[in-house]
Scaffold this motif. Sequence first.
Motif, PDB file in Angstrom:
ATOM      1  N   ILE A   3       5.117  -6.615  15.999  1.00 47.44           N
ATOM      2  CA  ILE A   3       3.874  -7.263  15.570  1.00 47.44           C
ATOM      3  C   ILE A   3       4.019  -8.782  15.551  1.00 47.44           C
ATOM      4  O   ILE A   3       3.163  -9.522  16.050  1.00 47.44           O
ATOM      5  N   LEU A   4       5.122  -9.271  14.993  1.00 49.40           N
ATOM      6  CA  LEU A   4       5.342 -10.712  14.942  1.00 49.40           C
ATOM      7  C   LEU A   4       5.514 -11.297  16.337  1.00 49.40           C
ATOM      8  O   LEU A   4       5.037 -12.409  16.624  1.00 49.40           O
ATOM      9  N   ASN A   5       6.197 -10.565  17.206  1.00 47.46           N
ATOM     10  CA  ASN A   5       6.415 -11.050  18.560  1.00 47.46           C
ATOM     11  C   ASN A   5       5.095 -11.161  19.319  1.00 47.46           C
ATOM     12  O   ASN A   5       4.854 -12.146  20.027  1.00 47.46           O
ATOM     13  N   GLN A   6       4.232 -10.163  19.169  1.00 53.83           N
ATOM     14  CA  GLN A   6       2.931 -10.208  19.827  1.00 53.83           C
ATOM     15  C   GLN A   6       2.062 -11.333  19.280  1.00 53.83           C
ATOM     16  O   GLN A   6       1.231 -11.891  19.997  1.00 53.83           O
TER      17      GLN A   6
ATOM     18  N   MET B 219       0.812  -1.214   0.000  1.00 51.35           N
ATOM     19  CA  MET B 219       0.000   0.000   0.000  1.00 51.35           C
ATOM     20  C   MET B 219       0.847   1.266   0.000  1.00 51.35           C
ATOM     21  O   MET B 219       0.337   2.377   0.066  1.00 51.35           O
ATOM     22  N   GLY B 220       2.154   1.090  -0.033  1.00 49.81           N
ATOM     23  CA  GLY B 220       3.024   2.252  -0.116  1.00 49.81           C
ATOM     24  C   GLY B 220       3.479   2.814   1.210  1.00 49.81           C
ATOM     25  O   GLY B 220       4.198   3.819   1.244  1.00 49.81           O
ATOM     26  N   TYR B 221       3.074   2.206   2.351  1.00 45.24           N
ATOM     27  CA  TYR B 221       3.495   2.680   3.658  1.00 45.24           C
ATOM     28  C   TYR B 221       4.820   2.026   4.040  1.00 45.24           C
ATOM     29  O   TYR B 221       4.981   0.803   3.917  1.00 45.24           O
ATOM     30  N   ARG B 222       5.738   2.826   4.521  1.00 44.89           N
ATOM     31  CA  ARG B 222       7.025   2.296   4.983  1.00 44.89           C
ATOM     32  C   ARG B 222       6.920   1.968   6.464  1.00 44.89           C
ATOM     33  O   ARG B 222       6.511   2.815   7.267  1.00 44.89           O
ATOM     34  N   VAL B 223       7.304   0.754   6.826  1.00 43.17           N
ATOM     35  CA  VAL B 223       7.198   0.272   8.204  1.00 43.17           C
ATOM     36  C   VAL B 223       8.585  -0.062   8.701  1.00 43.17           C
ATOM     37  O   VAL B 223       9.348  -0.758   8.021  1.00 43.17           O
ATOM     38  N   ALA B 224       8.929   0.412   9.898  1.00 41.64           N
ATOM     39  CA  ALA B 224      10.244   0.157  10.482  1.00 41.64           C
ATOM     40  C   ALA B 224      10.382  -1.313  10.843  1.00 41.64           C
ATOM     41  O   ALA B 224       9.390  -1.995  11.150  1.00 41.64           O
ATOM     42  N   ALA B 225      11.625  -1.788  10.826  1.00 41.28           N
ATOM     43  CA  ALA B 225      11.882  -3.194  11.174  1.00 41.28           C
ATOM     44  C   ALA B 225      11.462  -3.488  12.610  1.00 41.28           C
ATOM     45  O   ALA B 225      10.980  -4.582  12.918  1.00 41.28           O
TER      46      ALA B 225
END
Length: 212
Positions: free
Chosen positions: A13-16, A1-7
């Motif tokens: 998110i994956l940890n949760q 969608m064009g949004y840049r997400v920090a590592a």
Amino acid sequence: MGYRVAASTVWKILNQAGVDPAPRRSGPTWKQFLSTQAHTILACDFFTVDTVFLKRIYVLFFVEIASRQVHVVGVTAHPTGAWVAQQARNLLMDLGQRAARLRFLLHDRDTKFTAVFDAVFTAAGIQVIKTPPQAPRANAFVERWVGTIRRECTDRMLIVGERHLAAVLDEYVAHYNGHRPHRSLDQQPPNPPPQVADLNAAGSSDAQSSVA
């Protein structure tokens, strides 16, 4: 969608969600790399000592990973970039031919390790490896030595100034390198003193042989 997400956001998110990191698919682990390349790795770091006059002194030191030999190369209250780079040059001169066997220098991302400091080693054919941010375990050998010298030396003494600290560190490093047993070295010191022949024992054995 064009949004840049920090590592870090992705990790959170994956940890949760209970998703573990992907397994390493190729190449050695960090532990395996350190084990196989130990004889070619030099690690460095700073630690601080506060004097009785509430003055903070910085100590720059290096550790040869394979032998665990420690080199305290400088003590100063003002670790400028030029000072740190000069200590690097001094170390390479002191190591002499041994520096030719080194391939890697390991240090953290402290701003005191400037580009000029790194250039001193790269010019000597030594690749500089920086540890990940806020990951002291990636440079565990120097962290362990800082804990050792604090427990056994600096936390037990009142330091007056730079000259006093330099003298104390010289004595301790000589003890650590030449006499203090190290568990990973089969209870031997990093740089044991040369064996001295017992002339009295040799003389008595020669005498017994001549009598026989």
